[in-house]
Design a protein around this motif. Structure first.
Motif, short mmCIF file in Angstrom:
data_model
loop_
_atom_site.label_atom_id
_atom_site.label_comp_id
_atom_site.label_asym_id
_atom_site.label_seq_id
_atom_site.Cartn_x
_atom_site.Cartn_y
_atom_site.Cartn_z
N MET A 140 -2.28 -7.12 -8.10
CA MET A 140 -0.94 -7.23 -7.48
C MET A 140 -0.17 -8.36 -8.15
SD MET A 140 -1.93 -7.14 -3.49
CE MET A 140 -2.87 -5.84 -2.74
N MET A 141 -0.85 -9.50 -8.36
CA MET A 141 -0.19 -10.66 -8.99
C MET A 141 0.39 -10.25 -10.35
SD MET A 141 -0.47 -13.82 -7.51
CE MET A 141 -0.86 -15.03 -8.74
N SER A 142 -0.42 -9.55 -11.13
CA SER A 142 0.04 -9.18 -12.48
C SER A 142 1.28 -8.30 -12.42
CB SER A 142 -1.09 -8.46 -13.24
OG SER A 142 -2.16 -9.34 -13.44
N MET A 143 1.30 -7.39 -11.44
CA MET A 143 2.48 -6.53 -11.29
C MET A 143 3.69 -7.36 -10.87
SD MET A 143 1.31 -3.26 -11.59
CE MET A 143 2.47 -2.21 -10.74
N ILE A 144 3.47 -8.24 -9.91
CA ILE A 144 4.59 -8.99 -9.34
C ILE A 144 5.12 -10.02 -10.35
CG2 ILE A 144 5.30 -10.54 -7.47
CD1 ILE A 144 3.08 -9.17 -5.77
N ALA A 192 -0.32 10.65 -13.15
CA ALA A 192 0.75 11.52 -13.67
C ALA A 192 0.42 11.93 -15.10
CB ALA A 192 2.08 10.78 -13.63
N PRO A 193 0.77 13.16 -15.51
CA PRO A 193 0.49 13.60 -16.87
C PRO A 193 1.03 12.60 -17.90
CG PRO A 193 1.25 15.44 -15.56
CD PRO A 193 1.40 14.22 -14.70
N GLY A 194 0.22 12.31 -18.89
CA GLY A 194 0.63 11.38 -19.95
C GLY A 194 0.27 9.94 -19.68
N MET A 195 -0.12 9.63 -18.44
CA MET A 195 -0.45 8.23 -18.13
C MET A 195 -1.89 7.96 -18.59
SD MET A 195 -0.51 6.20 -14.52
CE MET A 195 1.19 6.22 -14.04
N SER A 196 -2.04 7.82 -19.91
CA SER A 196 -3.38 7.53 -20.45
C SER A 196 -3.82 6.13 -20.01
CB SER A 196 -3.35 7.63 -21.97
OG SER A 196 -2.26 6.90 -22.48
N LEU A 197 -5.08 5.81 -20.24
CA LEU A 197 -5.60 4.54 -19.71
C LEU A 197 -4.79 3.34 -20.18
CD1 LEU A 197 -9.49 4.98 -19.96
CD2 LEU A 197 -8.05 5.11 -17.93
N ASP A 198 -4.27 3.41 -21.40
CA ASP A 198 -3.52 2.26 -21.92
C ASP A 198 -2.12 2.16 -21.31
OD1 ASP A 198 -3.05 4.66 -23.29
OD2 ASP A 198 -2.08 3.59 -24.94
N LYS A 199 -1.72 3.18 -20.53
CA LYS A 199 -0.41 3.11 -19.88
C LYS A 199 -0.55 2.95 -18.37
CE LYS A 199 1.77 6.14 -23.29
NZ LYS A 199 0.71 7.09 -23.69
N MET A 200 -1.76 2.75 -17.92
CA MET A 200 -2.00 2.69 -16.48
C MET A 200 -1.52 1.35 -15.93
SD MET A 200 -5.51 4.02 -14.86
CE MET A 200 -6.54 2.59 -14.70
N PRO A 201 -0.85 1.35 -14.77
CA PRO A 201 -0.43 0.06 -14.19
C PRO A 201 -1.64 -0.84 -13.95
CG PRO A 201 0.53 1.89 -12.96
CD PRO A 201 -0.44 2.48 -13.94
N ILE A 202 -1.42 -2.12 -14.14
CA ILE A 202 -2.56 -3.06 -14.06
C ILE A 202 -3.17 -3.06 -12.66
CG2 ILE A 202 -1.36 -5.20 -13.43
CD1 ILE A 202 -3.71 -5.00 -16.37
N PHE A 233 -2.52 -15.52 -0.53
CA PHE A 233 -1.18 -15.72 -1.09
C PHE A 233 -0.72 -14.51 -1.92
CE2 PHE A 233 0.83 -20.00 -0.51
CZ PHE A 233 0.06 -20.36 0.59
N PRO A 234 -1.58 -13.96 -2.78
CA PRO A 234 -1.15 -12.73 -3.46
C PRO A 234 -0.79 -11.61 -2.49
CG PRO A 234 -3.07 -13.61 -4.53
CD PRO A 234 -2.86 -14.43 -3.30
N LEU A 235 -1.53 -11.53 -1.36
CA LEU A 235 -1.23 -10.46 -0.39
C LEU A 235 0.16 -10.69 0.22
CD1 LEU A 235 -2.57 -7.91 0.85
CD2 LEU A 235 -3.17 -9.33 2.78
N PHE A 236 0.47 -11.94 0.51
CA PHE A 236 1.80 -12.22 1.06
C PHE A 236 2.89 -11.95 0.01
CE2 PHE A 236 1.95 -13.88 5.37
CZ PHE A 236 0.60 -13.91 5.68
N ALA A 237 2.59 -12.30 -1.24
CA ALA A 237 3.53 -11.96 -2.32
C ALA A 237 3.74 -10.45 -2.34
CB ALA A 237 3.00 -12.45 -3.66
N ALA A 238 2.63 -9.71 -2.18
CA ALA A 238 2.71 -8.24 -2.19
C ALA A 238 3.49 -7.72 -1.00
CB ALA A 238 1.29 -7.65 -2.20
N PHE A 239 3.30 -8.35 0.16
CA PHE A 239 4.09 -7.93 1.34
C PHE A 239 5.58 -8.00 1.01
CE2 PHE A 239 0.55 -9.27 4.47
CZ PHE A 239 0.08 -7.98 4.53
#
Lengths: 842, 95
Positions: free
Chosen positions: A287-291, A207-217, A420-426
């Motif tokens: 995924m872990m970092s997001m969750i 998305a516009p403005g999502m520079s590398l430092d704002k990118m989701p992990i 386990f991270p995949l199940f957390a993601a599910f």
């Protein structure tokens, strides 16, 4: 504030726009991105469907490989059982490892990327939707046929790493090994296709403005993951190719009695095989970092360091491959390098773990379903990591090598680091695609059974291994102290399976797919863009991103996006489209017209799988026909693409105008081609390494190469091919015909150069079947012939388009990409000609 | 390209160092000449890292991203330096 492309960042202040949107705008979006009906479910290319198909199929393979694991554990529950005969057991453990690694782990995380990334980056779709569909169908059709080999006793039985000489024709004369070598072929193609899609998607459709430092992990992790695939998979592609050629045509790459070396296979396999572990781990860590941030309701601690840790893991993981070979007698100094790197790679992994712990410690953590799986993952992964540091030390590795200690270690790493991270993601992301979230009370039972089952199954294996139980044995004698740990392991395995079964029950009760909207929503209060209200076209409008968690920082964002107050609130051209942005600062560059549903990717995938599988069962005619049809289908699908639209520029919102057709280095096609060329270059570099390795280790079999002077005409011809390819692009403004003619001339020059090179080697008396040197030299020539053949196809494609008036002037993407490919082909040929002669010169 | 080099400089240098060391170990043996070459390569890599660290410290910060990239670049260079020293230890410590 600087700009990367000349775009004025002050234009972002025009958003959110004021006032209402025209009537019918949203309906038009729905019409363009409509739901499939009936057979259209096979030809659909939208990431909302392909991602779900992909994930579902990967999970199916997880279940099937899990059943194989239960069969093994039943066999090993007590000594001298005869549930599985020895030969069948060999097939079962080979298939378990192969399916888990190639058909579950990599595709599952790639599928998560296909499903989540467009939503997370607020793109309409990934940039090559048909490539995603092709990658999925090739994997699904081929993978299911490959798995079916076990039902007819033809499954591979040489272990998931297929070491020669066990897998050479002499010791594995059947087609079981060929099933692995060719069966893995299409999965490699699929993985690389997905990786190209993900790299270009993450770097160019944010998305516009999502520079590398704002990118989701998670996007960072998928970027590193995909780059690692591009670097690592070529090694196994080359390895499987060489071993299959050795088996089919008797070229002795790995036969030590004729100047080959089985150690070469180990290098080629593990250069892929160990990074593979991190290829699986990194997206799961993303995924872990997001969750973790969501369940702790706290910003992720050390975002910058986590990005660094992911990059460092990506790099260092390529310096550890030979730690799987400590017991093979490598030189002590080399062993030391790999031991040091193997310990070093735990540092970035540790950084991520500390970040998760810190985030959970300072946040308002809740022990909901994703939270539990996150905690379980940390405990299990750290345990596996610690035993990993133990086996990184060479003296300990010599003791534990090929024992059940290693089985325990790798399962702790892979289950803790990926399953386990995949199940957390599910649990975390299912509300994004389903009308209902999964059950929290049931989830606690699922977690309890899986966590305790996993530890009960694998903890005793450390003990069994230290007591001397080797891997890959189908039974053991009583009275060695192995009965109890094995029985406990079997009970644990069935507990783990019970947890998975309960998860399936939960899925059956609550999972109701809602790809076109109406999902359960942001149950866990995530702050990233995938939680914006979305339909099949993703979000109604594409927001300007001003922070890392925009939904938390701007409570009105979701409403403004849904009301169409940001970029691209409708369709600017009446076609499927998304905004392509710059790689660093994500400034809008142009509007990409996206291809819609098509039967051709599906057909191409079926024929690709048919090609590989028919060769395996030695139905050569059917195989070649399938191969030709696969190529024809790909060309047919490409024929519809690369067409400029009527409007040269369009308004993408608030009066901001961007072009609809761009060529050259800023186009997404150029990026994809460059990545493909990196894949080809890696295959080529690994082939050169093979030659150097055999020269270094088997000098007694080396014969003098042709004189370096004989390479002069070859070099001149390759130089001509290079110049012709570059000139074809330059001359395009003067007419498409001349340009296409030059491309064909470039192929001709490369072809003649290859023929001259091949003739000089034949004249020197070098024979492919006689020595490792001969086999490798002619393998290099075969690679060059493949590149030249592909170049011919591309040049002919451009010529056909020129004849039909489909080549745009003064610039055209098809011509650009063909030029790039032919230029690379010329350089590769030149290097091959010189390198082959440089080794063993008198 | 420059931004990517800043971001990945330290790790790229670690990779170059590692593969050069591996190449020497695999194809050049482990004699005194090989050890000398490894020592020189390591010193050269550390010197380049030092130069890059100094240049990065002098570089002006134009916006949030360049500041972020510079931080990551510096951390990567330090990690790379640590990696170079760590990879060279087996050669220095071997009998």
């Amino acid at each position: 504030m600087r700009s990367e492309t000349g775009f004025d960042p002050a234009l972002y202040d025009r958003f959110p726009t004021k006032g209402g949107r025209p009537k019918g705008e949203e309906e038009e979006l729905r019409r363009i991105w409509c739901k499939p009906k009936g057979w259209e479910y096979l030809t659909v290319v939208n990431n909302n469907y392909v991602g779900i198909y992909y994930l579902g199929t990967a999970f199916l393979f997880f279940l099937m490989a899990g059943v194989l694991a239960l069969l093994m554990r039943a066999q090993l529950a007590a000594p001298m059982l005869e549930i599985l005969p020895q030969g069948t057991y060999n097939q079962v453990f080979t298939m378990h490892g192969t399916v888990m690694m190639f058909l579950f782990a990599v595709p599952a995380v790639e599928a998560a990327g296909v499903l989540l990334l467009p939503q997370m980056l607020a793109a309409r779709d990934l940039p090559f939707p048909r490539l995603s569909a092709y990658a999925f169908w090739a994997y699904a059709v081929g993978g299911l046929c490959f798995f079916a080999s076990i039902f007819v006793g033809l499954a591979p039985d040489g272990g998931w790493f297929m070491y020669p000489p066990l897998t050479s024709k002499a010791f594995s004369p059947g087609i079981n090994t060929d099933f692995w070598l060719l069966g893995i072929g299409f999965i490699e193609i699929s993985a690389i296709a997905g990786a190209i899609e993900i790299i270009v998607g993450v770097l160019r459709t944010r998305a516009p403005g999502m520079s590398l430092d704002k990118m989701p992990i998670f996007a960072w992790s998928m970027l590193v993951f995909a780059v690692m695939i591009v670097i690592a998979f070529p090694s196994i592609i080359l390895g499987t190719l060489l071993l299959e050629i050795e088996r089919a045509f008797n070229w002795p790459f790995f036969d030590a009695t004729r100047g080959g070396d089985p150690m070469l296979w180990e290098h080629l396999f593990w250069f892929f095989g160990h990074p593979e572990v991190y290829i699986i781990f990194l997206p799961a860590a993303g995924m872990m970092s997001m969750i973790v941030a969501a369940v702790a309701r706290e910003e992720l601690v050390g975002y910058r360091l986590i990005v660094l840790a992911m990059l460092a893991t990506g790099f260092i993981s390529f310096g550890v491959w030979a730690h799987h070979m400590f017991a093979t007698g490598m030189p002590p100094m080399t062993t030391g390098f790999f031991s040091a790197a193997s310990m070093a790679v735990s540092v970035p992994a540790g950084l991520q773990v500390f970040s998760w712990i810190a985030t959970l410690a300072i946040g308002k953590r809740s022990f909901n379903a994703p939270g539990l799986f996150v905690l379980g993952s940390i405990v299990i992964f750290v345990t596996g990591g610690l035993t990993g540091v133990m086996v990184a030390m060479v003296p300990f590795d010599w003791q534990a090598h090929d024992s059940y200690f290693i089985v325990a270690h790798l399962h702790y790493v892979l289950i803790g680091g990926m399953v386990f991270p995949l199940f957390a993601a599910f649990y975390y992301w299912i509300p994004m695609v389903s009308r209902r979230a999964l059950s929290e009370p049931l989830a606690k039972w699922v977690f309890g059974l899986m966590f305790s089952g996993m530890n009960i199954a694998f903890l005793p294996m450390h003990l069994a291994g230290l007591q001397g139980m080797p891997r890959r044995i189908y039974t053991y004698l009583p009275g060695q102290g192995l009965e109890l740990p094995n029985l406990i392991s079997t009970i644990g395995a069935f507990m783990l399976a019970a947890g998975v079964l309960l998860f399936l029950v939960d899925l059956a009760r609550n999972f109701r797919l809602a790809p076109g909207g109406g999902n359960a929503g942001n149950v866990y209060d995530g702050g990233t863009l995938e939680w914006l209200p979305s339909e099949l076209y993703s979000t109604r409008s594409i927001p300007v991103v001003r922070s890392r968690e925009p939904l938390r920082d701007d409570p009105k964002l979701a409403d403004d996006v849904a009301a169409g107050r940001y970029f691209l609130p409708g369709s600017a051209t009446g076609l499927r489209e998304t905004i392509v942005t710059s790689p660093l600062l994500a400034e809008p560059q142009y509007l990409q017209i996206m291809p819609g549903p098509s039967a051709w990717p599906f057909a191409a995938a079926v024929f690709t799988a048919g090609f590989f599988l028919a060769l395996t069962v030695q139905a050569y005619m059917f195989g070649w026909v399938s191969g030709v049809l696969a190529v024809a289908c790909v060309l047919r699908w490409l024929w519809e693409t690369d067409r400029p639209v009527e409007q040269a520029e369009v308004d993408i919102g608030a009066g901001i105008m961007v072009p609809t057709y761009v060529t050259g280095p800023s186009s997404h096609g150029w990026w994809a081609m460059v990545i493909l060329l990196v894949v080809m270059a890696m295959i080529f570099i690994m082939a050169l390494f093979s030659l150097a390795f055999l020269w270094s280790n088997q000098p007694g079999f080396w014969t003098p190469p042709p004189k370096i002077g004989a390479a002069l005409p070859v070099a001149l011809l390759y130089g001509t091919a290079l110049v012709a390819a570059l000139a074809a692009r330059r001359l395009l403004p003067r007419g498409a015909g001349g340009s296409a003619g030059l491309l064909l001339f470039s192929v001709l020059a490369a072809g003649v150069a290859l023929w001259l090179d091949w003739s000089s080697w034949r004249a020197s008396g070098l024979v492919s079947e006689a020595s490792g040197q001969g086999a490798t030299i002619y393998a290099l020539q075969a690679l060059q012939a493949f590149a030249t053949g592909t170049g011919l196809l591309m040049a002919a494609f451009c010529a056909a388009r020129a004849l039909r008036g489909l080549v745009s002037l003064p610039r055209n993407n098809s011509v650009d990409l063909t030029m790039l490919f032919l230029a690379y082909t010329a350089v590769q040929g030149l290097v091959a000609a010189l390198f082959g002669r440089a080794f063993g010169m008198p | 390209m420059r931004s990517w080099l800043i971001l990945l400089g330290g790790l790229l240098l670690w990779a170059v160092h590692f593969f050069l060391l591996y190449g020497i170990g695999e194809f050049g043996g482990s004699g005194p000449a090989a050890r000398l070459a490894i020592g020189l390569i390591s010193i050269a890599c550390l010197a380049i890292i030092t130069i890059l660290l100094v240049r990065l410290a002098r570089q002006p910060r134009e916006d949030a991203l360049s500041g972020w990239g510079a931080y990551l670049g510096r951390a990567g260079l330090l990690l790379g330096a640590l990696g170079v020293v760590w990879q060279t230890l087996p050669v220095l410590l071997a009998q």
